[in-house]
Enzyme design. Structure first.
Site, PDB file in Angstrom:
ATOM      1  N   TYR A 166      -4.998   4.655   0.563  1.00  0.00           N
ATOM      2  CA  TYR A 166      -6.142   3.889   0.052  1.00  0.00           C
ATOM      3  C   TYR A 166      -5.783   3.136  -1.231  1.00  0.00           C
ATOM      4  O   TYR A 166      -6.611   2.999  -2.123  1.00  0.00           O
ATOM      5  CB  TYR A 166      -7.366   4.801  -0.189  1.00  0.00           C
ATOM      6  CG  TYR A 166      -7.532   5.882   0.850  1.00  0.00           C
ATOM      7  CD1 TYR A 166      -7.831   5.559   2.173  1.00  0.00           C
ATOM      8  CD2 TYR A 166      -7.378   7.225   0.529  1.00  0.00           C
ATOM      9  CE1 TYR A 166      -7.968   6.540   3.140  1.00  0.00           C
ATOM     10  CE2 TYR A 166      -7.513   8.218   1.484  1.00  0.00           C
ATOM     11  CZ  TYR A 166      -7.811   7.869   2.790  1.00  0.00           C
ATOM     12  OH  TYR A 166      -7.937   8.857   3.749  1.00  0.00           O
ATOM     13  N   HIS A 167      -4.558   2.593  -1.302  1.00  0.00           N
ATOM     14  CA  HIS A 167      -4.105   1.905  -2.510  1.00  0.00           C
ATOM     15  C   HIS A 167      -3.625   0.479  -2.247  1.00  0.00           C
ATOM     16  O   HIS A 167      -2.578   0.074  -2.743  1.00  0.00           O
ATOM     17  CB  HIS A 167      -2.945   2.688  -3.145  1.00  0.00           C
ATOM     18  CG  HIS A 167      -3.297   4.044  -3.624  1.00  0.00           C
ATOM     19  ND1 HIS A 167      -2.336   4.999  -3.941  1.00  0.00           N
ATOM     20  CD2 HIS A 167      -4.491   4.637  -3.863  1.00  0.00           C
ATOM     21  CE1 HIS A 167      -2.936   6.105  -4.342  1.00  0.00           C
ATOM     22  NE2 HIS A 167      -4.241   5.918  -4.295  1.00  0.00           N
ATOM     23  N   PRO A 168      -4.332  -0.345  -1.478  1.00  0.00           N
ATOM     24  CA  PRO A 168      -3.839  -1.710  -1.238  1.00  0.00           C
ATOM     25  C   PRO A 168      -3.856  -2.542  -2.522  1.00  0.00           C
ATOM     26  O   PRO A 168      -4.797  -2.483  -3.304  1.00  0.00           O
ATOM     27  CB  PRO A 168      -4.827  -2.264  -0.208  1.00  0.00           C
ATOM     28  CG  PRO A 168      -6.087  -1.478  -0.411  1.00  0.00           C
ATOM     29  CD  PRO A 168      -5.624  -0.103  -0.798  1.00  0.00           C
TER      30      PRO A 168
ATOM     31  N   ASP B 136       0.856  -1.184   0.000  1.00  0.00           N
ATOM     32  CA  ASP B 136       0.000   0.000   0.000  1.00  0.00           C
ATOM     33  C   ASP B 136       0.891   1.232   0.000  1.00  0.00           C
ATOM     34  O   ASP B 136       1.994   1.213   0.558  1.00  0.00           O
ATOM     35  CB  ASP B 136      -0.895   0.000   1.250  1.00  0.00           C
ATOM     36  CG  ASP B 136      -1.947   1.104   1.253  1.00  0.00           C
ATOM     37  OD1 ASP B 136      -2.221   1.674   0.174  1.00  0.00           O
ATOM     38  OD2 ASP B 136      -2.488   1.403   2.339  1.00  0.00           O
ATOM     39  N   HIS B 137       0.436   2.287  -0.637  1.00  0.00           N
ATOM     40  CA  HIS B 137       1.103   3.573  -0.496  1.00  0.00           C
ATOM     41  C   HIS B 137       0.720   4.184   0.849  1.00  0.00           C
ATOM     42  O   HIS B 137      -0.440   4.100   1.264  1.00  0.00           O
ATOM     43  CB  HIS B 137       0.671   4.531  -1.608  1.00  0.00           C
ATOM     44  CG  HIS B 137       1.148   4.141  -2.970  1.00  0.00           C
ATOM     45  ND1 HIS B 137       0.358   4.227  -4.097  1.00  0.00           N
ATOM     46  CD2 HIS B 137       2.341   3.650  -3.386  1.00  0.00           C
ATOM     47  CE1 HIS B 137       1.047   3.819  -5.150  1.00  0.00           C
ATOM     48  NE2 HIS B 137       2.251   3.460  -4.741  1.00  0.00           N
TER      49      HIS B 137
END
Length: 620
Positions: free
Chosen positions: A546-548, A350-351
């Protein structure tokens, strides 16, 4: 604001201000009802019959909506799209309200497990993971930014043993998905006939006195970063303005893009508010359908050709695990019969960005921003609330001083107008304790604030998605893995140091000051501006972007961590694919929504290649 979806109301109110607000909202709702018509929900009909489908697509998010559209282009194929949530509500359409649905019924409301290495200043030592639970998925709840990632990301995918996934190969799908219409783009790099509308966000005055985005550009120029007109034509170090998945100030989620235009297509069926509980797999290890749960009724639905999971980096591995596909020991502990022993749920990436770096604008006097004025402006001109503040102005920075120009830090910016509740809403969704929120709010009473958020682009740390139980209604166990690799901390520290250099530029000093909040107690005894001090802040305030991705890793069979092959087929199980953010072997260097739509587009072509020998090409 409550959801107005499906209401098209007549409003009764008292007081001039309340009446005006009610009329404005009613106008917006009625306008929404006029132009947004999603496919009808056929859940009850399907539950009560024994329909069979050729393809079942699980999850109507960024990839699933695209995939369902493209598969149903073949008129002889019956396609079923199943979504756990309802239609998007009206709030989702307003770009500036991107965070307003976090924590609502339209959000899966996940929390990551506690860790001593990260999220230490969040409530209960846990970061929240909002994920969209409605048509369009996270494209209906995200920040709408059109970012492809770096070409090197995809070349690396292919280099890991995934033929067909180089940037040269996937570029045609980026072009295929988009209908590009904005200034300063490089024409050859874009597409113009796709479903996803891409244009500049409307010019507005959300910060109350026309905060000059050119000022941000000058900040980075002073540090040697050039302005890049079109970052999607070849991402590199620089400062840029990003277009969005927006149309005339209205969110263009993938349900609106891909499903609304084909809502009457006879061979596409849609089930809403229906939970898929597992994939049905026979004794020959062939997927033949899914089991769903709706209104306390369980139902098996048959897929004659394939089941494709497009439920995202959390729900797709959860479904595979519930279906008996995953690590042997984990499934044994939960009494789930093993179908195939694969590393499902591993490789989670994730980011993350740092959310405690805030600047206040000191160069101008500002008037308060009126909610009524913003609503009126949006209804009449689609400005202000049609944008995402200054989030579309972002920087990509290579902090390593290398020559390959492969940025490792992305800097997001967001503005909070004076005396509005936007700051509190965001920090609440970020799970920040109330006492810290109040300290930032105190500054926000007198000044507009700008969030400057360095973002770790290619983390080496890995987490994992697991099951808490064999009950499909239970949320999965999410181990973020944030900051478990020391290299991530070192890169992050370089990113924070870059932001501090930014604060010493003449451009910054002419307009702004950093907000000085008393350091956390555990960081207070450390010498400020040292690596040890920065690490303390990072482990307390680094938060999800919010980038998993990555939990159903794409790779060759020789890679023991791979779950699917380069054609997105699950190893050891026939008729089952995964096509969403979970397939990424490594996270892309930027926002993930557009790459996930690209995956949906490419998946459709892979499936057509495998099956169209049975059909004439005239059916395309």
């Amino acid at each position: 604001m409550e959801s107005f979806n499906g209401t098209c109301p007549n409003s009764v109110s008292t007081g001039l201000t309340q009446l005006l607000l009610s009329q404005l909202l009613s106008t917006l709702v009625n306008s929404y009802c006029d132009y947004t018509v999603y496919p009808a929900d056929q859940s009850e009909e399907i539950i009560q019959t024994n329909n069979e489908f050729d393809f079942i697509v699980v999850g109507a998010g960024s990839a699933g909506s695209a995939l369902a559209n493209r598969l149903s282009e073949i008129s002889s194929w019956k396609v079923l799209l199943i979504e756990a949530g309802p239609d998007p509500p009206i709030e989702s359409d307003i770009p500036a309200m991107a965070h307003s649905l976090f924590g609502s019924k339209y959000d899966w409301k996940y929390k990551v497990e506690k860790s001593e290495k990260s999220c230490r200043s969040m409530v209960d030592n846990q970061c929240l993971w909002p994920r969209g639970k409605f048509l369009g998925g996270c494209s209906s709840i995200n920040a709408l930014l059109y970012v492809r990632g770096n070409a090197k990301d995809y070349d690396n995918w292919e280099g890991l043993g995934n033929p067909g996934w180089s940037y040269e190969n996937v570029l045609k799908y980026f072009k295929k998905l988009e209908s590009a219409n904005w200034e300063s783009m490089e024409k050859e790099a874009h597409g113009y006939e796709g479903y996803v509308n891409v244009e500049n966000f409307p010019d507005g005055d959300l910060l109350g006195n026309k905060f000059d985005k050119d000022l941000l550009v000058r900040l980075y120029n002073e540090l040697g970063l050039p302005f890049v007109e079109d970052m999607s034509a070849g991402q590199k170090s620089g400062i840029t303005t990003i277009p969005g998945t927006v149309k005339n100030g209205v969110r263009w989620n993938t349900a609106k893009a891909y499903l609304a235009p084909i809502k009457d297509r006879q061979n596409l069926s849609v089930m809403k508010e229906t939970l898929v509980t597992k994939v049905l797999i026979d004794g020959n290890k062939k997927a033949y359908g899914v089991e769903v749960f709706r209104n306390n009724v369980h139902k098996k639905i048959i897929a004659k050709k394939e089941v494709i999971l497009t439920a995202g980096a959390v729900n797709s591995p959860q479904l595979l695990l519930l279906s008996g596909i995953g690590p042997r020991d984990h499934l044994k502990d939960l009494n789930i019969p093993l179908i195939n022993d694969l590393k499902v749920g591993y490789n989670l990436q994730d980011h993350i960005f740092l959310i405690n770096l805030m600047a206040k604008i000191t160069s101008k006097e500002f008037k308060e921003v009126s909610t009524l004025d913003l609503l009126y402006s949006y209804l009449t001109k689609r400005t202000e609330l049609g944008s995402v503040s200054i989030l579309d102005t972002m920087a990509f920075v290579d902090t390593r001083n290398t020559t390959d120009d492969y940025p490792d830090i992305q800097v997001h910016h967001f503005g909070y107008p004076v005396r509005t509740d936007g700051l509190r809403r965001y920090l609440t969704t970020a799970h920040i304790p109330v006492d810290l929120i109040e300290k930032y709010e105190k500054e926000n009473k007198e000044h507009h604030l700008i969030h400057i958020k360095p973002t770790l682009l290619r983390p080496k740390s890995r987490g994992r998605v697991m099951l808490k139980s064999n009950n499909p209604v239970d949320s999965p166990k999410i181990i973020s893995g944030y900051l478990t690799e020391s290299d991530d901390v070192k890169t992050f520290i370089r990113g924070v140091k870059f932001i501090h250099k930014l604060s010493n530029t003449d451009a910054f000093k002419s307009c702004c000051e950093f907000v000085e909040i008393q350091p956390l107690e555990e960081c207070r005894d450390l010498e400020q501006l040292t690596d040890e001090y920065y690490e303390c802040l990072i482990r307390n305030f680094a938060q999800t972007v919010y980038h998993p991705v990555g939990t159903c890793k794409m790779g060759p069979k020789s890679d023991k961590d791979s779950v699917i092959d380069a054609r997105l087929k699950v190893y050891g199980v026939q008729g089952l694919r995964v096509a969403d953010a979970s397939i990424m072997p490594k996270i892309v260097s930027g926002n993930t929504n557009i790459p996930v739509i690209m995956i949906g587009e490419k998946a459709a072509d892979l499936i057509k290649e495998d099956w169209l020998n049975e059909f004439s090409h005239t059916e395309l």
